[in-house]
Scaffold this motif. Structure first.
Motif, PDB file in Angstrom:
ATOM      1  N   UNK A 434      -4.340  -4.737  27.631  1.00  0.00           N
ATOM      2  CA  UNK A 434      -3.824  -4.700  29.004  1.00  0.00           C
ATOM      3  C   UNK A 434      -3.042  -5.967  29.374  1.00  0.00           C
ATOM      4  N   UNK A 435      -2.959  -6.913  28.426  1.00  0.00           N
ATOM      5  CA  UNK A 435      -2.210  -8.136  28.699  1.00  0.00           C
ATOM      6  C   UNK A 435      -1.200  -8.436  27.583  1.00  0.00           C
ATOM      7  N   UNK A 436      -1.672  -8.474  26.349  1.00  0.00           N
ATOM      8  CA  UNK A 436      -0.802  -8.877  25.236  1.00  0.00           C
ATOM      9  C   UNK A 436       0.257  -7.834  24.912  1.00  0.00           C
ATOM     10  N   UNK A 437      -0.140  -6.563  24.908  1.00  0.00           N
ATOM     11  CA  UNK A 437       0.764  -5.504  24.455  1.00  0.00           C
ATOM     12  C   UNK A 437       0.778  -4.356  25.454  1.00  0.00           C
ATOM     13  N   UNK A 438       1.945  -3.751  25.599  1.00  0.00           N
ATOM     14  CA  UNK A 438       2.101  -2.616  26.504  1.00  0.00           C
ATOM     15  C   UNK A 438       2.411  -1.376  25.666  1.00  0.00           C
ATOM     16  N   UNK A 439       1.389  -0.594  25.426  1.00  0.00           N
ATOM     17  CA  UNK A 439       1.530   0.577  24.558  1.00  0.00           C
ATOM     18  C   UNK A 439       2.016   1.798  25.338  1.00  0.00           C
ATOM     19  N   UNK A 440       2.923   2.542  24.715  1.00  0.00           N
ATOM     20  CA  UNK A 440       3.290   3.868  25.192  1.00  0.00           C
ATOM     21  C   UNK A 440       3.133   4.804  24.010  1.00  0.00           C
ATOM     22  N   UNK A 441       2.016   5.514  23.976  1.00  0.00           N
ATOM     23  CA  UNK A 441       1.708   6.363  22.831  1.00  0.00           C
ATOM     24  C   UNK A 441       2.387   7.727  22.981  1.00  0.00           C
ATOM     25  N   UNK A 442       3.219   8.056  22.028  1.00  0.00           N
ATOM     26  CA  UNK A 442       3.818   9.387  22.012  1.00  0.00           C
ATOM     27  C   UNK A 442       2.713  10.421  21.827  1.00  0.00           C
TER      28      UNK A 442
END
Length: 500
Positions: A434-442
Motif C-alpha cells: 500500500x506504499x511501495x508499489x501500486x498494483x493493478x492486477x489484470x
C-alpha cells in the motif's frame, strides 16, 4: 478469447476432485459451494494433515460440525460428516513423498482423480526460510510428481497475485518461469536447493528462527520479492510450470481475500491476514498509516474467489483454460486506500459508543504518512524502546520502585510497548502493498468465460464498495475476527468464539 456456454454442472458432475489442504478459509467456502450447488459431483476427496494427535478425518469432522461455513450443508445433510457420502477425508501430508499415503489409497487416487486443487500453503509473511520453502516450494514438487503419476488428473494450484513482487503498474496474467520480479534469471529447483542447504547449515550452527527469517527476507528482496511468503509462492509456481504440461495445469491467484458478500452468508470471515489488523487499528485513536492514498487496495470477497475457482476448474477440465487466472478487482472495480480508510473511520464514528473523552477529543481522520514520520510504526517502536530502557534504569532506584508500583506506571509502559510492537508489525507487513508499489492486477481471463449457471456468475464489477464495507465486511469482521484479534494483541488468550 471468449468462451460461451461453459456449463459448470455439465463439466463437474460425475467428476472426482482431490482437495489438498481442506481446512483453510478459501477451501472450506469452496467445498461448501461445490457440494451445495453441484450435488451430482461424484466425490470430493479432502487431504488433511494430522495435528496435535488428531488424524485428518477427526480434524475435518470437527470443522464440519462446528464451522458456520458448513451451516448450509448441515441443514441439508445433517450435523454428522459421515452422512455426507460425497465427501471422503484422508490423512496425508503435502510435504511428504506421495503425501505419506498408504499404497492402496495412493493407487486409488492415481486412477480416479480428475482434478486436484492445491490450497496447501504457509501464509506467514515473515517466517524461517526452511519452513516456508518446505511448505510453499518443495511441496509443489511432490504435488507435480503426483499429478504426473495419475492417469488423467489435472492441477489447479492456488497462489497469490502478490507473487508479482516489487512491481508497479499493470500486472498481467502470466506464469512465472525463470525470471524473478526484478529481472534476475533463476532456476526454481536450484534456488530451493540453495535455500534448504543454507538453512540446514545455519541450523547446524544453532541459528535462531529470527536469523532464518532474516536470511529468507534478504534473499527474497534480492530477487525482487518483498517477503518470504511471496518469494516461496513464486518459486512454487515456477516449479509447477516447469514440470507439468500446460494442458494439465492452471494457476489461480486471488488478491486479498475478504468477507463473503453473500455465500455462505454475508460477512463470513475467519482470515486474520487481510484488512482485519488495519480495521482494528482504525477503531482506536491511532489513525496514522504508512500508505499512499491513491494506491489500489485490491480485495476480493471470498465467495467471488470460490466462484472464480469453480469457473477455472471447469475450464481446466474442459481443456479451455488459461495458464493463469487472477481473481482481483483493481483493474475492473478499483478501490483506493484512501476510500477504504474513509469507510472504516466513518463506520466506527457512526457505530461506536461514544465516551465523554471521545466527545471532547474525537478521533482524527486517517493520516497517510511516510516511513520516516515521527508517528510511523518503526519510529513509535524506537521511541518505546528508549522509554523502556530509561524506565528500567529508574526502577533500580528503591524509592522510584515504590512510586511506580503505587501509580501502576509499569502496567502502562507494558501496554504502550505491546501496542507499539503491534503497530510496527502491521506497518512492516503491509507497507510493500500500500506504499511501495501500486498494483493493478489484470483479471480478464475469468471474465472471458461465460457460464450457464447463474449461481456461478462471476461479476466483481457489481460490488458496491461503500455498501460492502459498511453493511458486510466491517460488521462481519466485528463478529468473527476482531474480538479474537484484539485478544491476541492484548496479550490475553480470551475465549474463542463458539461457532454455531
Amino acid at each position: 478469447m471468449t468462451i460461451s456456454n461453459l456449463s459448470i454442472h455439465r463439466i463437474i458432475e460425475g467428476k472426482t476432485i482431490l482437495i489438498i489442504g481442506g481446512s483453510g478459509f478459501i477451501s472450506k467456502v469452496w467445498i461448501s459451494m461445490l457440494l451445495e450447488y453441484i450435488p451430482k459431483i461424484k466425490k470430493v476427496i479432502i487431504l488433511v494433515r494430522s495435528e496435535k494427535g488428531k488424524c485428518g478425518y477427526t480434524r475435518f469432522e470437527e470443522i464440519y460440525a462446528n464451522s458456520p461455513v458448513f451451516s448450509n450443508l448441515r441443514n441439508i445433510y445433517g450435523n454428522e460428516l459421515s452422512k455426507l457420502k460425497k465427501i471422503e477425508v484422508i490423512t496425508g501430508n503435502v510435504c511428504c513423498e506421495n503425501f505419506n499415503l498408504p499404497n492402496n489409497i495412493l493407487e486409488t487416487l492415481q486412477n480416479d482423480v480428475d482434478l486436484a486443487v492445491n490450497f496447501a500453503a504457509d501464509l506467514r509473511f515473515f517466517a524461517p526460510l526452511d519452513q516456508m520453502l518446505k511448505s510453499n516450494s518443495e511441496s509443489t514438487k511432490i504435488v507435480a510428481d503426483f499429478i504426473l503419476s495419475t492417469k488423467k488428473a489435472k492441477l489447479l494450484h492456488i497462489s497469490t497475485c502478490y507473487v508479482a513482487g516489487m512491481a508497479d503498474g499493470i500486472v498481467p496474467e502470466q506464469a512465472i518461469k525463470d525470471i524473478s520480479p526484478n529481472g534476475t534469471k533463476f532456476t526454481a529447483e536450484e534456488e530451493i536447493k540453495w535455500g534448504i542447504q543454507e538453512a540446514q547449515a545455519m541450523r547446524s550452527r544453532n541459528a535462531s528462527d529470527k536469523e532464518l527469517v532474516k536470511i529468507g527476507t534478504v534473499r527474497a528482496e534480492r530477487l525482487g520479492w518483498p517477503n518470504t511468503y511471496t518469494y516461496t509462492k513464486g518459486l512454487g509456481e515456477a516449479v509447477l510450470s516447469s514440470k507439468i504440461p500446460t494442458e494439465r495445469l492452471s494457476i489461480f491467484r486471488p488478491s486479498i481475500v475478504e468477507s463473503a458478500e453473500k455465500y455462505p452468508f454475508p460477512g463470513w470471515n475467519e482470515d486474520f491476514n487481510g484488512t482485519a489488523p488495519f480495521i482494528q487499528m482504525f477503531s482506536t485513536r491511532y489513525r496514522h498509516i504508512v500508505a499512499k492514498p491513491n494506491h489500489n487496495l485490491d480485495i476480493i470477497p471470498v465467495d467471488y474467489v470460490a466462484k472464480g475457482l469453480t469457473i477455472a476448474a471447469s475450464a481446466l477440465l474442459a481443456g479451455k483454460h488459461s495458464p493463469v487466472y487472477q481473481s482481483s478487482t483493481s483493474s475492473i472495480n478499483p478501490l483506493s486506500v484512501a476510500l477504504a480508510s474513509e469507510y472504516v473511520c466513518n463506520y466506527f464514528r457512526q457505530n461506536q459508543k461514544r465516551s465523554l473523552s471521545q466527545i471532547l477529543l474525537p478521533a482524527s481522520k486517517p493520516k497517510f504518512i511516510t516511513p520516516q514520520h515521527i508517528l510511523s510504526g518503526t519510529n513509535i517502536n524506537r521511541i518505546e524502546k528508549t522509554v523502556s530502557y530509561l524506565f528500567d534504569k529508574i526502577k533500580l532506584e528503591k524509592n522510584s520502585a515504590k512510586i511506580i508500583a503505587k501509580f501502576g506506571i509499569e502496567s502502562t509502559i507494558s501496554t504502550i510497548k505491546r501496542k507499539a510492537k503491534t503497530i510496527d508489525t502491521i506497518m512492516k507487513v503491509y507497507k510493500p502493498f500500500i506504499y511501495d508499489y501500486n498494483y493493478t492486477f489484470k483479471s480478464d481471463n475469468l471474465l472471458n468465460h461465460r457460464v450457464t449457471e447463474e449461481e456461478f456468475s462471476y461479476t466483481p464489477t457489481d460490488i458496491k464498495w461503500e455498501k460492502y464495507w459498511n453493511d458486510v465486511h466491517i460488521p462481519g469482521l466485528n463478529q468473527w475476527c476482531l474480538p479474537q484479534l484484539k485478544a491476541l494483541t492484548s496479550g490475553k488468550k480470551g475465549n474463542k468464539k463458539v461457532n454455531k
